[in-house]
Motif scaffolding. Structure first.
Motif, PDB file in Angstrom:
ATOM      1  N   ARG A 161      35.230  39.788  35.294  1.00 25.96           N
ATOM      2  CA  ARG A 161      35.912  38.691  34.619  1.00 25.96           C
ATOM      3  C   ARG A 161      37.215  39.220  34.048  1.00 25.96           C
TER       4      ARG A 161
ATOM      5  N   ARG B 159      27.962  43.292  39.925  1.00 24.11           N
ATOM      6  CA  ARG B 159      28.978  43.504  40.947  1.00 24.11           C
ATOM      7  C   ARG B 159      30.154  42.530  40.836  1.00 24.11           C
ATOM      8  N   THR B 160      30.227  41.775  39.766  1.00 26.48           N
ATOM      9  CA  THR B 160      31.335  40.830  39.581  1.00 26.48           C
ATOM     10  C   THR B 160      32.090  41.155  38.296  1.00 26.48           C
TER      11      THR B 160
END
Length: 659
Positions: free
Chosen positions: A427, A424-425
């Protein structure tokens, strides 16, 4: 009653269907006889409805055996379609497999009645003084080229602008020499920013003998300036894309500057490029032509190698003296010994050193980044899968508040979940100008930070040390030149799956490097890219001609334009396949595809949001290019005549994007 003399008018109706791209005969009555002259706008009744048209010629008799309809009316007695412009538009329609009405819509602006009634200014045009041509002296053939243009010897050249040279002033001097000889010239530049710079240089030398044509002008202003050229009040026309069709009286010279810029790609059918239009027009009119820029396209190099044009370049000694010191990041560079992360860091120590030295000398530093925004491209933080919009599959970007949204459709992504691993993140895959400016503000505290790009473009900056962060094409000019320039995220320009990736990167880099002071004055450019790459090597040695020649040789080997003529057909798979089956292709032609339409390519009209779009390529030897265009025109004639259900198909000769 019919007119007493030449009662038949041959009229081209402005229709968009290919099989009706031909003139039709109408009768002229006595009332409209005087105004119905070749080149005027008319209204005719066609298939039961009134349509616009252009009167091409008057005849004594018609080849049509049936009854002729009457010309409805003459819209205006202004003869806007000259013989020279008609011939050029016909050649463009044939070259790009288009229709003559579509080309005329690009060439002639809509009528503005009030402007036409203003009439021609009284009195003779103000004389133009011959300018000083000393600025052309660094180019060995520069002054002789100008003399050849003025003497009507019709030279054609490809000009490599020296780094730091004022290209706008050189062009202004050239066209002023043409105007002083009593003839006309056209100059085409990619965008409004370049046009403003050129207009300022031309105004000083030409005054009202020069007019500008651009999309940003209102209908009245644009038509007024267009008529000034048609009526001979203005002998020089400068403008963007469509200015190449300007009706300049006694055309002696056409200049195309920075022909590789994507702004010159015409988005309307039949998608003609101004460079090719200028080649066709100058050949038919017997005029001179100049293609200029800091870099060089493969198409311009092909004109030189074919003998159609010659080189207009400075000597290597002059180039080396004018260019800044340019450095790449080489694998064996000893300076990287104390910076082990230099090859992986976004801004290595060598780049910071160049920036610090320039700022300490009181000069501005330019950081070039390829994208606007904060984080214009992101990926899953765990598996590195590109983050895509769930609605249109476009790339997601992040703003400075951490919100995700789609770059294509603008839809916000409230909660990201990676479809590959469920993370869920995200970069960053790429850093934009806003995030870069934020980072540099911390790296150089107390130094003013200027950003330029997108809707906020800065043209000039004041003297003194400052850091400028700009996207390609938006860098402001520094009064005494930049002390250093850092080219960041070059992989985003070089790693594109596109035929023109290296060419476009070279053009952007050379435009930026030309803003930097020369090597003798401490100017320095750091390219954060492998110095062994061909594009970086060509930039370091400032050799755009060699790079273009090598690129053209590879295209000959692989069979890509301009070594061959290539046509793309975009649309639904079944539709384009059935369309190609009806074509009578020339000998040696090949069919490639169909394949899914490359990402980033504009979809055909009516298919922007629905259906699968594919692309099929047709490739023919360059000598058979005209035959391929004729085959495509014939196929479209049949398709329209049959009312074939292939709406949405787009046919384009030598498309700008082949990926």
């Amino acid at each position: 009653m019919p007119a007493a003399e030449r009662p038949v008018a041959r009229v081209l109706p402005m229709l968009s269907v290919a099989h009706l791209d031909r003139p039709f005969d109408y009768l002229v009555d006595e009332k409209t006889d005087a105004a119905a002259q070749p080149g005027v706008r008319v209204r005719i009744r066609f298939a039961g409805r009134l349509v616009d048209g252009y009167l091409l010629e008057r005849l004594e008799t018609s080849d049509h055996g049936g009854r002729l309809s009457w010309l409805d009316r003459v819209v205006s007695p202004e003869r806007v379609l000259t013989d020279e412009l008609l011939e050029a538009c016909r050649a463009v329609a044939q070259r790009y497999a288009g229709t003559l009405p579509d080309v005329l819509r690009l060439a002639i602006p809509p009528r503005h009645a009030r402007v036409e009634k203003e009439g021609v200014a009284a009195g003779p045009a103000a004389p133009v003084a011959s300018p000083d041509l000393g600025g052309w002296a660094p180019y060995p053939a520069g002054e002789s080229f100008v003399r050849a243009v003025v003497d009507d010897r019709r030279p054609r050249a490809v000009w490599q602008v020296l780094p730091g040279d004022d290209w706008a002033q050189r062009i202004a001097e050239l066209v002023t020499s043409v105007a002083a000889s009593g003839r006309g010239a056209i100059v085409v530049v990619p965008n409004q920013r370049d046009l403003d710079r050129l207009a300022a240089a031309c105004d000083r030398l030409l005054g009202d003998r020069c007019v500008t044509l651009a999309a940003g002008l209102g209908p009245a202003a644009r038509y007024r300036r267009w008529l000034a050229a048609l009526r001979g009040q203005a002998s020089v026309v400068i403008g963007t894309r469509s200015a190449v069709f300007a009706p300049v009286v006694d055309l002696a010279l056409t200049v195309i500057f920075d022909d590789g810029d994507s702004s010159l790609h015409e988005p309307r059918s039949p998608y003609p490029h101004p460079r090719e239009v200028a080649v066709l027009r100058t050949h038919a009119a017997g005029a001179a032509m100049l293609i200029g820029g800091h870099s060089r396209t493969a198409e311009a190099q092909a004109l030189v190698e074919s003998g159609w044009a010659h080189d207009l370049v400075a000597s290597r000694e002059v180039v080396r003296a004018a260019a800044p010191r340019i450095e790449g990041i080489a694998e064996d560079d000893r300076r990287l010994g104390g910076d082990p992360l230099a090859r992986s860091a976004r801004i290595p120590t060598t780049a910071f050193d160049a920036a610090r030295n320039a700022l300490s000398a009181g000069l501005a530093v330019l950081f070039s980044v390829p994208r606007r925004g904060y984080l214009p491209s992101v990926a899953c933080a765990r598996c590195r899968t590109h983050a895509r919009c769930r609605q249109c599959r476009g790339p997601l970007s992040m703003n400075d508040r951490g919100d995700l949204s789609c770059r294509w459709c603008g839809r916000p992504e409230l909660r990201f979940v990676c479809p590959a691993c469920g993370a869920r993140t995200v970069r960053a895959l790429m850093v934009g100008d806003k995030r870069t400016a934020e980072e540099l503000g911390r790296a150089f505290p107390g130094v003013p930070i200027v950003t330029s790009g997108g809707a906020k473009i800065v043209d000039d900056i004041p003297e003194g040390p400052r850091v400028v962060v700009a996207t390609p094409g938006s860098a402001p000019r520094a009064p005494d030149g930049y002390g250093a320039a850092i080219l960041l995220d070059t992989w985003a320009q070089l790693d594109r799956e596109d035929l023109r990736a290296g060419e476009d990167a070279m053009r952007m880099w050379m435009d930026i490097a030309s803003l930097v002071r020369c090597k003798a004055d401490g100017g320095r450019v750091v390219v954060v890219a492998d110095a062994a790459g061909p594009a970086v090597q060509a930039l370091i040695s400032w050799n755009p001609v060699g790079f273009a020649a090598a690129d053209l040789a590879q295209r000959h080997e692989l069979g890509f334009p301009p070594a061959v003529t290539m046509a793309s057909i975009d649309g639904p798979g079944l539709a384009i396949t059935s369309f190609v089956e009806m074509l009578d292709l020339p000998a040696g032609a090949e069919t490639l595809g169909p394949v899914p339409l490359p990402s980033g390519v504009r979809r055909p009209a009516g298919m922007e949001a629905e259906g699968d779009v594919e692309r099929l390529l047709l490739r023919a030897p360059r000598s058979g290019g005209w035959h391929l265009a004729d085959a495509l025109r014939a196929g479209q004639n049949v398709r329209h005549a049959r009312h074939d259900d292939t709406a949405g198909i787009r046919v384009q000769i030598d498309p700008p994007t082949i990926g």
